[in-house]
Motif scaffolding. Structure first.
Motif, PDB file in Angstrom:
ATOM      1  N   ALA A   9       0.946  -0.898  -0.258  1.00 54.90           N
ATOM      2  CA  ALA A   9      -0.117   0.161  -0.012  1.00 54.90           C
ATOM      3  C   ALA A   9       1.709   0.939   0.284  1.00 54.90           C
ATOM      4  O   ALA A   9       0.626   1.838  -0.985  1.00 54.90           O
ATOM      5  N   GLY A  10       1.968   1.306   0.328  1.00 55.04           N
ATOM      6  CA  GLY A  10       2.944   2.129   0.785  1.00 55.04           C
ATOM      7  C   GLY A  10       3.162   2.729  -0.418  1.00 55.04           C
ATOM      8  O   GLY A  10       3.677   4.031  -0.621  1.00 55.04           O
ATOM      9  N   VAL A  11       3.797   1.487  -1.625  1.00 56.42           N
ATOM     10  CA  VAL A  11       4.545   1.492  -2.415  1.00 56.42           C
ATOM     11  C   VAL A  11       3.717   2.513  -3.490  1.00 56.42           C
ATOM     12  O   VAL A  11       3.647   3.044  -4.156  1.00 56.42           O
ATOM     13  N   LEU A  12       2.568   1.611  -3.390  1.00 56.94           N
ATOM     14  CA  LEU A  12       1.392   2.243  -4.739  1.00 56.94           C
ATOM     15  C   LEU A  12       0.765   3.391  -4.336  1.00 56.94           C
ATOM     16  O   LEU A  12       0.877   4.022  -5.124  1.00 56.94           O
ATOM     17  N   ALA A  13       1.606   4.207  -3.319  1.00 54.55           N
ATOM     18  CA  ALA A  13       0.853   5.201  -2.965  1.00 54.55           C
ATOM     19  C   ALA A  13       2.028   6.502  -3.404  1.00 54.55           C
ATOM     20  O   ALA A  13       1.650   7.425  -4.094  1.00 54.55           O
ATOM     21  N   PHE A  14       2.638   5.508  -3.156  1.00 51.92           N
ATOM     22  CA  PHE A  14       3.882   6.222  -4.512  1.00 51.92           C
ATOM     23  C   PHE A  14       3.779   6.613  -6.049  1.00 51.92           C
ATOM     24  O   PHE A  14       4.536   7.027  -6.842  1.00 51.92           O
ATOM     25  N   ALA A  15       4.047   5.161  -6.855  1.00 53.88           N
ATOM     26  CA  ALA A  15       3.871   5.019  -8.090  1.00 53.88           C
ATOM     27  C   ALA A  15       2.649   5.979  -8.832  1.00 53.88           C
ATOM     28  O   ALA A  15       3.324   6.613 -10.211  1.00 53.88           O
ATOM     29  N   LEU A  17       2.235   9.068  -8.905  1.00 56.46           N
ATOM     30  CA  LEU A  17       3.468  10.841  -8.184  1.00 56.46           C
ATOM     31  C   LEU A  17       4.280  10.557  -9.665  1.00 56.46           C
ATOM     32  O   LEU A  17       4.323  11.565 -10.408  1.00 56.46           O
ATOM     33  N   ALA A  18       4.697   9.899  -9.852  1.00 52.82           N
ATOM     34  CA  ALA A  18       5.389   9.756 -11.355  1.00 52.82           C
ATOM     35  C   ALA A  18       5.062  10.104 -12.451  1.00 52.82           C
ATOM     36  O   ALA A  18       5.672  11.101 -13.250  1.00 52.82           O
ATOM     37  N   ALA A  19       3.986   9.530 -12.658  1.00 50.84           N
ATOM     38  CA  ALA A  19       3.240  10.016 -13.563  1.00 50.84           C
ATOM     39  C   ALA A  19       2.360  11.281 -13.656  1.00 50.84           C
ATOM     40  O   ALA A  19       1.884  11.712 -14.698  1.00 50.84           O
ATOM     41  N   HIS A  20       2.595  11.585 -12.544  1.00 51.89           N
ATOM     42  CA  HIS A  20       1.475  13.389 -12.563  1.00 51.89           C
ATOM     43  C   HIS A  20       2.039  14.393 -14.069  1.00 51.89           C
ATOM     44  O   HIS A  20       1.415  15.298 -14.365  1.00 51.89           O
ATOM     45  N   ALA A 105      -1.946  15.591 -14.732  1.00 50.05           N
ATOM     46  CA  ALA A 105      -3.863  14.458 -14.211  1.00 50.05           C
ATOM     47  C   ALA A 105      -4.030  14.521 -13.275  1.00 50.05           C
ATOM     48  O   ALA A 105      -5.537  14.730 -13.194  1.00 50.05           O
ATOM     49  N   THR A 106      -3.474  15.463 -12.045  1.00 48.25           N
ATOM     50  CA  THR A 106      -3.994  15.120 -10.315  1.00 48.25           C
ATOM     51  C   THR A 106      -3.467  16.117  -9.977  1.00 48.25           C
ATOM     52  O   THR A 106      -2.090  16.389 -10.589  1.00 48.25           O
ATOM     53  N   GLY A 107      -3.770  16.857  -8.892  1.00 49.21           N
ATOM     54  CA  GLY A 107      -3.196  17.948  -8.250  1.00 49.21           C
ATOM     55  C   GLY A 107      -2.276  16.826  -7.082  1.00 49.21           C
ATOM     56  O   GLY A 107      -2.595  16.061  -6.978  1.00 49.21           O
ATOM     57  N   GLY A 108      -1.116  18.030  -6.623  1.00 47.90           N
ATOM     58  CA  GLY A 108      -0.703  17.328  -4.750  1.00 47.90           C
ATOM     59  C   GLY A 108       0.085  18.410  -5.362  1.00 47.90           C
ATOM     60  O   GLY A 108       0.595  19.685  -5.994  1.00 47.90           O
ATOM     61  N   SER A 109       1.736  18.023  -4.379  1.00 45.73           N
ATOM     62  CA  SER A 109       2.921  18.721  -4.247  1.00 45.73           C
ATOM     63  C   SER A 109       3.473  17.990  -5.363  1.00 45.73           C
ATOM     64  O   SER A 109       3.875  16.760  -5.466  1.00 45.73           O
ATOM     65  N   PHE A 110       4.843  18.766  -5.936  1.00 50.03           N
ATOM     66  CA  PHE A 110       5.689  18.109  -6.795  1.00 50.03           C
ATOM     67  C   PHE A 110       7.368  18.645  -6.932  1.00 50.03           C
ATOM     68  O   PHE A 110       6.861  20.160  -6.270  1.00 50.03           O
ATOM     69  N   GLU A 111       7.679  18.533  -7.660  1.00 48.91           N
ATOM     70  CA  GLU A 111       9.262  19.079  -7.465  1.00 48.91           C
ATOM     71  C   GLU A 111      10.005  19.130  -8.766  1.00 48.91           C
ATOM     72  O   GLU A 111       9.192  18.669  -9.294  1.00 48.91           O
ATOM     73  N   LEU A 112      10.398  20.637  -9.031  1.00 52.48           N
ATOM     74  CA  LEU A 112      11.097  21.125 -10.062  1.00 52.48           C
ATOM     75  C   LEU A 112      12.155  20.560 -10.049  1.00 52.48           C
ATOM     76  O   LEU A 112      12.591  21.084  -8.829  1.00 52.48           O
ATOM     77  N   SER A 113      13.371  19.925 -10.818  1.00 56.53           N
ATOM     78  CA  SER A 113      15.027  20.116 -10.071  1.00 56.53           C
ATOM     79  C   SER A 113      15.330  20.183 -11.470  1.00 56.53           C
ATOM     80  O   SER A 113      15.620  19.710 -12.973  1.00 56.53           O
ATOM     81  N   PRO A 190       5.779  12.869  -3.001  1.00 52.66           N
ATOM     82  CA  PRO A 190       4.827  12.030  -1.839  1.00 52.66           C
ATOM     83  C   PRO A 190       4.345  12.885  -0.592  1.00 52.66           C
ATOM     84  O   PRO A 190       4.738  13.217   0.230  1.00 52.66           O
ATOM     85  N   GLU A 191       2.815  12.443  -0.240  1.00 55.05           N
ATOM     86  CA  GLU A 191       2.083  12.890   0.945  1.00 55.05           C
ATOM     87  C   GLU A 191       2.744  12.579   1.752  1.00 55.05           C
ATOM     88  O   GLU A 191       2.921  11.197   1.933  1.00 55.05           O
TER      89      GLU A 191
END
Length: 221
Positions: A9-15, A17-20, A105-113, A190-191
């Motif tokens: 479940a923890g891993v899926l919570a991350f998955a 995010l990479a496609a956002h 595709a969905t909202g959230g927190s993101f990091e620009l590098s 990740p949240e």
């Protein structure tokens, strides 16, 4: 079994995010927009300087970036700087800007590098801003100065809703000064709940492994 589900479940919570968000051609390998400089002509929307050439490189159409163009790694007239990755990197000269439209595709927190470096053979330090527009109000990730010749990692965190936005690197100098930019990317952050779930799962996994080792040792004894 329950422990496995907890970790999964923890891993899926991350998955997701990479496609956002997807920054296209973050390494500037397409070398710029369809506009070109040929035989000393004027740039159209973007341009590039290929190996050893100064002002007569021909760009490859198709880059998602609009504005300043690309420079071949090690290009002599631009100071001989090697790219941070790949064969090309971009530049922001004077008050020029380069931008790209991207979607979430969905909202959230993101990091620009990204990585930046300064030009070594012309002018002094260049400063530039990094901003994101398209939402209710513009987001400025900061002002950065390339007073260093080596590539340095930079980043900024932002929060946005799902939608379409424009990322812009904009030069601030009224003089002929240049910042080099390379390897731009956006990734989900990740949240806190996802972090806690994943870390907790690994902690439980470690505890279970220690108990198994202890039980094995007792059996051997």
């Amino acid at each position: 079994m329950a422990l496995t589900k907890f970790i999964a479940a923890g891993v899926l919570a991350f998955a997701p995010l990479a496609a956002h968000a997807q920054i296209v051609d973050g390494g500037f390998e397409a070398k710029g927009q369809a506009g070109t400089i040929q035989n000393g002509g004027s740039p159209v929307t973007g341009y590039c300087y290929d190996s050893g050439n100064y002002g007569d490189g021909v760009c490859t159409p198709g880059s998602a970036w609009n504005g300043s163009g690309g420079i071949a790694s090690g290009n002599g007239p631009w100071g001989g700087t090697a790219s941070q990755s790949g064969d090309y990197f971009a530049f922001v000269q004077g008050t020029q800007a380069m931008s790209q439209i991207f979607s979430l595709a969905t909202g959230g927190s993101f990091e620009l590098s990204w990585f930046d470096a300064g030009r070594t053979n012309n002018g002094g330090p260049q400063s530039y801003t990094v901003s994101i527009t398209g939402g209710a109000s513009p987001i400025t990730l900061g002002t950065f100065t390339t007073d260093h010749a080596d590539w340095q990692a930079k980043s900024g965190i932002f929060t946005l809703d799902a939608g379409t936005y424009t990322l812009t690197f904009a030069g601030l100098s009224n003089e002929d000064r240049t910042s080099f930019i390379d390897n731009v990317s956006v990734a989900g952050v990740p949240e806190p709940a996802a972090w806690g779930m994943l870390i907790g799962g690994f902690g439980l996994a470690g505890g279970a492994m220690r108990r198994r080792r202890g039980q094995s040792a007792l059996s051997v004894a």
